[in-house]
Design an enzyme around this catalytic site. Structure first.
Site, PDB file in Angstrom:
ATOM      1  N   GLY A 318      28.773  54.971  23.421  1.00 25.68           N
ATOM      2  CA  GLY A 318      30.640  54.592  22.658  1.00 25.68           C
ATOM      3  C   GLY A 318      30.748  55.597  21.280  1.00 25.68           C
ATOM      4  CG  ASP A 319      32.677  53.015  18.408  1.00 22.20           C
ATOM      5  OD1 ASP A 319      33.915  53.571  19.141  1.00 22.20           O
ATOM      6  OD2 ASP A 319      32.867  52.089  18.011  1.00 22.20           O
ATOM      7  CG  ASN A 320      28.991  56.028  15.037  1.00 23.31           C
ATOM      8  OD1 ASN A 320      29.854  55.080  14.992  1.00 23.31           O
ATOM      9  ND2 ASN A 320      28.822  56.142  13.633  1.00 23.31           N
TER      10      ASN A 320
END
Ligand SMILES: [Mg+2]
Ligand SMILES: [Mg+2]
Ligand SMILES: [Mg+2]
Lengths: 728, 728
Positions: A318-320
């Site tokens: 996901g994000d990082n």
């Protein structure tokens, strides 16, 4: 009866009296917290594994505030600023950006790490011809001696003072009103002090959380590129973007290892920031590789710590996730046990389930238990059905090991019909997994390879822009991937380097799909004679080429499609209007045999003309070719102007691939007459499963092994059929 | 009552008893023969000037057959031929062409004048690596050492054994069955012997035809490019094409005069044959200029002979016009008295009526008296009305001196309603000419310039493909020209060279209209910093830029439209999808104020995004901008995604030009409220004319000079109104 399990539920405090019963009813064998929820104290008593989210690179604002020079950096470009007169030109750097999120990094050597470019000439201005003044939101670069009528930009290094995901949550949830919330700054483990801090913090946390079985990293060090405009709204978002993975230290280490120096423009890339639609430069590919080495090494150390504490390490894709590319060469070396990711479609499901080198994969099904869907009057069941139908055909092709949900369980419990449906889906997932033994069913006797500039690194990740958003410019290509996600083919992702010396053995058909000039069609890669020759020779020797949109497009030497001779069509850009290229459309063709109404090419591709004398045009509209088929030496070429996902288009692609491979006479085995129904055949266990991909009752005939079966399926239903040809 | 005259009628034998009455009734003061008809013996008795068609470069087959080496040549390209294996590759040159029309010129030094190109590498193969065998339709070039997977072509010089227009007539009219017809070969006056023959033949003909007043040249030496495929159907047609103007002698003289040598590829141009949509190369522009010098010099000698015989010389702007470019610098030096051409639209009318340096112009109105329209049940009146409405507004703006018709008068006479309508149109033409005194009405207080790669040379000739044919890829741009043809603006055509050092004085607005990469939008010309800077400075100082389609398009430095900063919009090609560029559409704007329904942008232009913060989007569809307006320094930019011709779009362009020029406050003078009605104002004579451009009765108000008038107009009608401000 299938065994319970393979299901992860988000839980939260305040539901203690319902949890045990619910977990038992759903067969859930794992629980997790969500962003913003706490695991309840009861968690240790539940007969379930416990996942806990863990943030590596933010959430310790004390550390961040104490180490401002170790905050994460990002490369940004100022707005394009025209000089209306000769002389001084002021460029306010932050005019296009949100000053609370990013701020110019005035602490670095700006002459070295910033870059002022005359975009009209393409020239970089030498240091001394521009100066920086002001700071923060008021930072200005003054170009001395600007030329009237030229446009200038400044590429500048910026400090990320606010993590974009936390910022998004903060703004969306009005945390400004909540004194317990602070703005979190991301810090960069490239700095030894920060790395040691991150490393030891994890040790402490592991010791403090004996109840946790699985550390769910959300994710690691570098967020994908997500920058906000002065209105605090998303201005640039690229889930594949590396702009926020930079630091002076990393760039210096890069130069040391790679032997050449990077410039700001290597990251800013004229303002396109190396979006995955750009044909990647050498510097950008090297940077991805360089960061992959660094990130996977650091991740391995974190995973080792997790393992040492007797827990499992799971990565949320996901994000990082920047630097962890799950199809990167070093990903498996991290020792990560599992990857979990959101599966909103077949292609996103395969992106998770095909990841090599992990012990298990988990798909987080839609919808999230969030108020946008789970509100009074909301209809989460319909969303769940749509998503499940898309995911199921991919899950059958390449089994996920687990499924799960995300969000606030309390919201879901207010929709009993959804809980019922969730129970059915979990049961169906387990039933399919058990009976299919978690193995892949049989596929075509030839491999299919998607050829683009990214190759294996971006397996199942082509043509995606921002997460799960529909893009008019992308859906007609994404349909290719989505269709393949559930079709009986083994799919490779090849780069141009992979085929330069010949298409690998076993590949029956190459697919080249995408818009003109993009990494996905290949752009300038098609200018290389060896690439052209390799594909021509592959087809001439009996292979197939299926082109979608602007395949092999590179405007040069009299054609737009470099392999127009193979595809039988070319794209007219206006220079060839004086050439008369009439065509007839054939009445019937193997490829289009299962089309009911006309072919839907989505956005299509304009001005496709018949290029060879013998091309067979299968579909056309407004004078432009939409589908065509050609013979070429011993092989074949197929052109499609677009292929948005639909049941009929998936069937069309299935047929097109068999035809292109010259295997059309072998087509028809283990397939249903009705294209809305798909079949997966398990010869070793003498059975096949039939999936009804619709919300209607369907009755159809499945043919295979010289036999045929009439099957009736409920809406959304599936059925298993035993064949006589059991092989073991 | 207006005086008769200004009308030319085609006549033929067999109508002697009707001709005198008909000419009187219609007011015709000139008669002509048509291709394939003879002037009747009675012609000398008619009270009319006599035009006779005259062919210069064909029609003397005895000469042609006796001088095969002086037949006209053409450059052609073989089909693109892939090598499927290493080794010898045979390229049959004539596979794509019609062997009765063209045949490989095996008499020239093929090593020098032919060119074999590996289109995969772009390299020309050296002599000795290929050989020619066979002849005529069976001519083959064998490439030795072809590389598997590469594509090869042969550029070859061909003899034109059959004139394409005569061939077309021959095939269409089944002349193969008529033993009196032969296939005519064109010969080239570049050869001294042929030139002397042509020259002396004209003298003989002039002496033999005392009854002729006007020699109507149809036309001169070089036919536009028109080549047929193996099926004897049109394969390549370019009314602007110079491919058939070549000869070894001419190319050798070119080298002598220009100091550099031409190659076959200079003409073949990757197979695009320098179509007018291509950004012209230096070699092609030099060739046009070189042939213009030669052709105008030879034409002058023919015209001198015509004048010496007491006759006038008229040029038909038609088939063999190559080298006579009427907007070329030397055209007036030919001494030609008049130009006649077909006027099917406003733009084609202006192409004739604006030609400088001739004593008079004549427009041949549609429809031709040909059986395709003039058959029992045919409706020539409707065609005549549509064409007349389009032409009339242009005629008012830039008066033709005469009109005329073509074809077979006997066919027209079978449609009495058409003869009635022809009489009305002739009367109306004369009435407008008389009352307007053949002068241009008042126009806007600023000039409008169309900026493209061709400039003045191709005045009123932009975006045209084959004659009068509708092209999906062109009509949305042609609408700009068509609207301007009848709007009150003085129109210049400027090339990029013309503005490199600054936009000429008097120009208020530049228009740049066309598709990406074409000569009309400008392509690589926009890569020149001086061009960009000149236009930016012009706008910044108060000028206007109106862009249509892909204005200023040249993919470089982070933008598609190089002047995106001026236009406020850019075209997204797929690399910038990660940038969020939302926009709102303004409710009302000066430019769109007269639009009834939505804006019709025709084919439009896909993926136009808001580029600047302050751009005002005037219209949008499917998330893409269709019209936008911007302020830039003291000036303004306007973007339109397309502008097919319609009454409303003409009004929209009228407004857009005033707005772009910053003259919107001056708009509204001498204009009708109803955009279907146009006004031409003659301040010197204190009057204006109102044109009803529709087939409906219209009542509208005209405003001007502080006054207003309600005018009522019959379908197709016009009316003159006297104002109080008579100035003389
Ligand atoms: Mg440039
Ligand atoms: Mg090339
Ligand atoms: Mg005439």
């Amino acid at each position: 009866m299938t065994a319970p399990g393979r299901l992860t539920l988000p839980i939260e405090t305040g539901l203690d009296d319902q949890l045990v019963g619910l977990l038992e009813r759903l067969g859930a064998d794992a629980v997790r917290n969500s962003d913003g929820t706490e695991l309840p104290a009861i968690v240790g008593e539940l007969a379930a594994k416990v996942y806990a989210t863990y943030f590596v690179g933010r959430g310790d604002q004390e550390w961040a505030d104490a180490h401002p020079s170790e905050l994460t950096r990002s490369y940004l470009m100022s707005e394009r600023t025209p000089a209306l007169a000769d002389g001084d030109l002021e460029i306010p750097l932050m005019a296009g950006w949100y000053a609370l999120q990013v701020t110019p990094d005035l602490g670095c050597d700006v002459d070295r790490w910033w870059q002022v470019i005359d975009r009209t000439t393409g020239e970089t201005l030498p240091p001394g011809t521009w100066r920086v003044s002001g700071e923060g939101a008021d930072t200005v670069v003054t170009v001395t001696g600007a030329v009237a009528g030229h446009v200038y930009t400044v590429d500048f290094l910026a400090v990320q003072t606010w993590d974009p995901t936390q910022m998004y949550n903060y703004i969306t949830n009005d945390w400004a009103d909540d004194p317990s919330r602070i703005r979190e700054s991301p810090f960069d483990v490239r700095h030894p002090a920060t790395w040691e801090h991150v490393r030891s913090s994890l040790d402490g946390w592991l010791g403090d959380h004996p109840e946790v079985d699985v550390v769910r990293f959300t994710t690691f060090f570098y967020h994908f590129t997500l920058v906000f405009g002065p209105d605090a709204k998303e201005r640039f978002v690229d889930w594949f973007g590396y702009s926020a993975s930079v630091s002076v230290e990393a760039m210096e280490q890069f130069e040391e290892h790679l032997g050449y120096a990077l410039t700001a423009e290597d990251f800013v890339d004229e303002g396109y920031y190396n979006s995955s639609f750009r044909v990647p430069t050498r510097a950008f590919r090297d940077w991805i590789d360089f960061q992959h080495r660094f990130v996977t090494d650091r991740v391995r150390q974190l995973v080792d710590a997790v393992h040492a504490s007797g827990k499992e390490a799971m990565m949320f894709l996901g994000d990082n996730w920047i630097g962890t590319e799950p199809y990167g060469t070093l990903f498996a070396s991290t020792g990560i046990d599992a990857v979990v990711g959101s599966v909103g479609s077949g292609a996103t499901c395969r992106m998770i389930s095909d990841i090599p080198g992990v012990r298990y994969t988990e798909g987080r099904l839609l919808p999230y238990f969030f108020p946008d869907v789970f509100h009074p009057g909301g209809d989460p069941v319909t969303e769940a059905n749509a998503s499940w139908l898309q995911a199921r055909r991919a899950i059958v092709r390449s089994p996920l090991d687990r499924i799960g949900y995300g969000g606030y369980l309390s919201l879901a419990l207010e929709h009993p019909d959804f809980v019922d449906r969730m129970e059915q889906i979990a049961d169906e997932f387990r039933a399919i997994h058990d009976r299919g033994e978690g193995r892949r069913p049989a596929s075509a006797p030839f491999r299919v390879a998607i050829l683009n500039a990214w190759g294996r690194l971006r397996s199942w990740q082509t043509h995606m822009v921002a997460h799960a958003l529909w893009y008019r410019q992308a859906y007609s290509y994404l349909g290719v991937l989505e269709a393949l996600a559930g079709l009986p083919f083994e799919v490779d992702f090849l780069s141009f380097d992979d085929i330069r010396d010949g298409v690998p053995d076993g590949v029956g058909v190459l697919i080249n799909a995408g818009a003109l000039g993009t990494s996905f069609s290949g752009g300038s890669a098609w200018g290389a004679p060896r690439v052209q020759a390799a594909v021509r020779s592959f087809v001439a020797a009996g292979g197939g080429l299926v082109g979608v949109g602007d395949p092999t497009a590179h405007i040069d030497g009299g054609v737009t499609f470099q392999l127009a001779d193979v595809l039988g069509v070319d794209r007219e850009l206006g220079w060839g209007l004086s050439t008369n290229r009439p065509f007839d459309t054939v009445e019937r063709h193997f490829i289009t045999a299962d089309l009911g109404a006309g072919l839907d090419v989505g956005e299509g591709t304009p001005d496709i003309v018949a290029f060879t004398r013998d091309v067979e045009v299968l579909a056309a509209g407004r004078g432009t070719v939409q589908a065509a088929a050609s013979h070429y030496g011993e092989g074949r070429g197929v052109y499609l102007a677009g292929l948005p996902y639909s049941h009929e288009n998936a069937r069309l692609l299935h047929r097109a691939l068999y035809w292109a491979a010259g295997r059309d006479s072998a087509f028809g085995e283990w397939i249903a007459d009705d294209p809305r129904v798909e079949v997966a055949h398990y010869p070793e266990s003498g059975q096949f499963v039939v999936l009804n991909n619709t919300d209607e009752h369907v009755r159809t005939t499945v043919r295979g092994g010289g036999d045929d079966w009439v099957v009736e399926l409920d809406p959304y239903g599936h059925a298993w059929v035993e064949t006589r040809e059991l092989r073991r």
